[in-house]
Design a protein around this motif. Sequence first.
Motif, PDB file in Angstrom:
ATOM      1  N   ASN A 169      52.696  91.897  28.868  1.00 53.26           N
ATOM      2  CA  ASN A 169      53.664  91.738  28.874  1.00 53.26           C
ATOM      3  C   ASN A 169      54.381  92.744  31.181  1.00 53.26           C
ATOM      4  O   ASN A 169      53.316  93.184  31.134  1.00 53.26           O
ATOM      5  N   ASP A 170      55.393  92.518  31.148  1.00 52.43           N
ATOM      6  CA  ASP A 170      56.067  92.937  32.635  1.00 52.43           C
ATOM      7  C   ASP A 170      54.756  92.007  33.634  1.00 52.43           C
ATOM      8  O   ASP A 170      54.847  92.586  34.493  1.00 52.43           O
ATOM      9  N   GLN A 171      54.808  91.378  33.123  1.00 54.02           N
ATOM     10  CA  GLN A 171      53.725  90.196  34.202  1.00 54.02           C
ATOM     11  C   GLN A 171      55.118  88.804  35.022  1.00 54.02           C
ATOM     12  O   GLN A 171      54.989  88.112  34.153  1.00 54.02           O
ATOM     13  N   LYS A 172      54.543  88.819  36.429  1.00 49.76           N
ATOM     14  CA  LYS A 172      55.433  87.930  37.087  1.00 49.76           C
ATOM     15  C   LYS A 172      55.312  86.603  36.200  1.00 49.76           C
ATOM     16  O   LYS A 172      53.528  86.598  36.465  1.00 49.76           O
ATOM     17  N   HIS A 217      60.367  87.013  36.601  1.00 54.82           N
ATOM     18  CA  HIS A 217      59.526  88.288  36.226  1.00 54.82           C
ATOM     19  C   HIS A 217      60.183  88.971  34.718  1.00 54.82           C
ATOM     20  O   HIS A 217      62.108  88.922  34.692  1.00 54.82           O
ATOM     21  N   ILE A 218      60.208  88.514  33.463  1.00 57.11           N
ATOM     22  CA  ILE A 218      60.479  88.410  32.177  1.00 57.11           C
ATOM     23  C   ILE A 218      60.335  90.112  31.787  1.00 57.11           C
ATOM     24  O   ILE A 218      59.374  90.573  31.499  1.00 57.11           O
ATOM     25  N   ARG A 219      61.489  90.960  32.311  1.00 61.03           N
ATOM     26  CA  ARG A 219      60.866  92.144  31.836  1.00 61.03           C
ATOM     27  C   ARG A 219      61.121  92.892  30.671  1.00 61.03           C
ATOM     28  O   ARG A 219      60.937  94.228  29.842  1.00 61.03           O
ATOM     29  N   ALA A 220      61.784  92.681  29.652  1.00 63.21           N
ATOM     30  CA  ALA A 220      62.308  92.527  28.427  1.00 63.21           C
ATOM     31  C   ALA A 220      62.427  91.779  27.605  1.00 63.21           C
ATOM     32  O   ALA A 220      62.619  90.488  27.988  1.00 63.21           O
TER      33      ALA A 220
END
Length: 334
Positions: free
Chosen positions: A122-125, A138-141
């Motif tokens: 989670n929150d990993q590029k 970079h998928i933040r959600a």
Amino acid sequence: MKWGMPWPGAELAQRCEQAGAQAFCAGEFADASAYVTATEMAQGTERAVTGPGIAYAFARSPFIHAAAVRHLNKIAPGRIFLGLGAGTGRMNRDWFGVDSSHPAPRMAELVGCIRAFLQAENDQKITFAGDYYSIDTHIRAPVMGPIEVPILLGAFNVHMLRTAGRVADGVLGHGLFTDRWWSEVVDPQLRAGADRAGRDAGGLLRWGWVITAIDDEDPARAVEDARRQIAFYLTVKTYDSLVALHGWQDEVAAIRAEFAGGDPRKIGSHVTEDMLWSMAVCGDTAQATEMLAGRKNLPDLGFLAPPGFLVSPRRRKHYGNSTVESFHQIGVSQ
């Protein structure tokens, strides 16, 4: 051999699970999406492993494949696999409008990209840089997190088989695969690919389709339908190396001549007993049992696939019902 089936519908699938089916798969074509059918499978089963088998690999981006797999895993956690197939060059060019040049290295990169999306914390590029795919996101959600989903390749030729051994979790073999093809081509090339990557080939999955037409009321028709399905597959020149291995060039030439300028309904007449017994399980339950017992190198998990060429949906459903009724006792003996 453990067994499963191409998706037969939720009602029959329940009976299949009760009879011991371990998995269901979903192919695709112009009127059927592997991922839509995979959703039906995930929702309509309780224990079996389900997934595309196969989805056209290059017709979708790595992101789309990975998003679909994540969605399926929400419906059936821990019961999803992904089967990918390159498709033919003509299909990719003329049907899908995509580049499929250098299919083996392209497939290797696609598998790597999909895994990057599936294994991301989670929150990993998420990054990937290759010759055919480049990802930098970079998928933040929403909250993601890694999931384990086996990726199998619908591989036939040497290069794709080695690619499966090198980067995938296994192979999903074609219904034409004979014992000799498994033992003399598939298994050695999987090992070669695994050795190159420093992997243990013993951990690779060996799944495959098995042409299956069982009918105790009309076994002759079941045999005829199996013959036609084999012949229809062999109209494709992709499989010429398998034909050459067995010395079936004359029979296949006759099949192709009949298919091109004769009566397609008669193409099965050129399929010999040797060809039939090497590639199908058909006839009544007694003969199907004998044919299955004669196979010495079947896939570890076989998808028992009813013939589709010149076979109506109603007839395919009948074969599915017959398979469930008879294969429980056959499967137990294997």
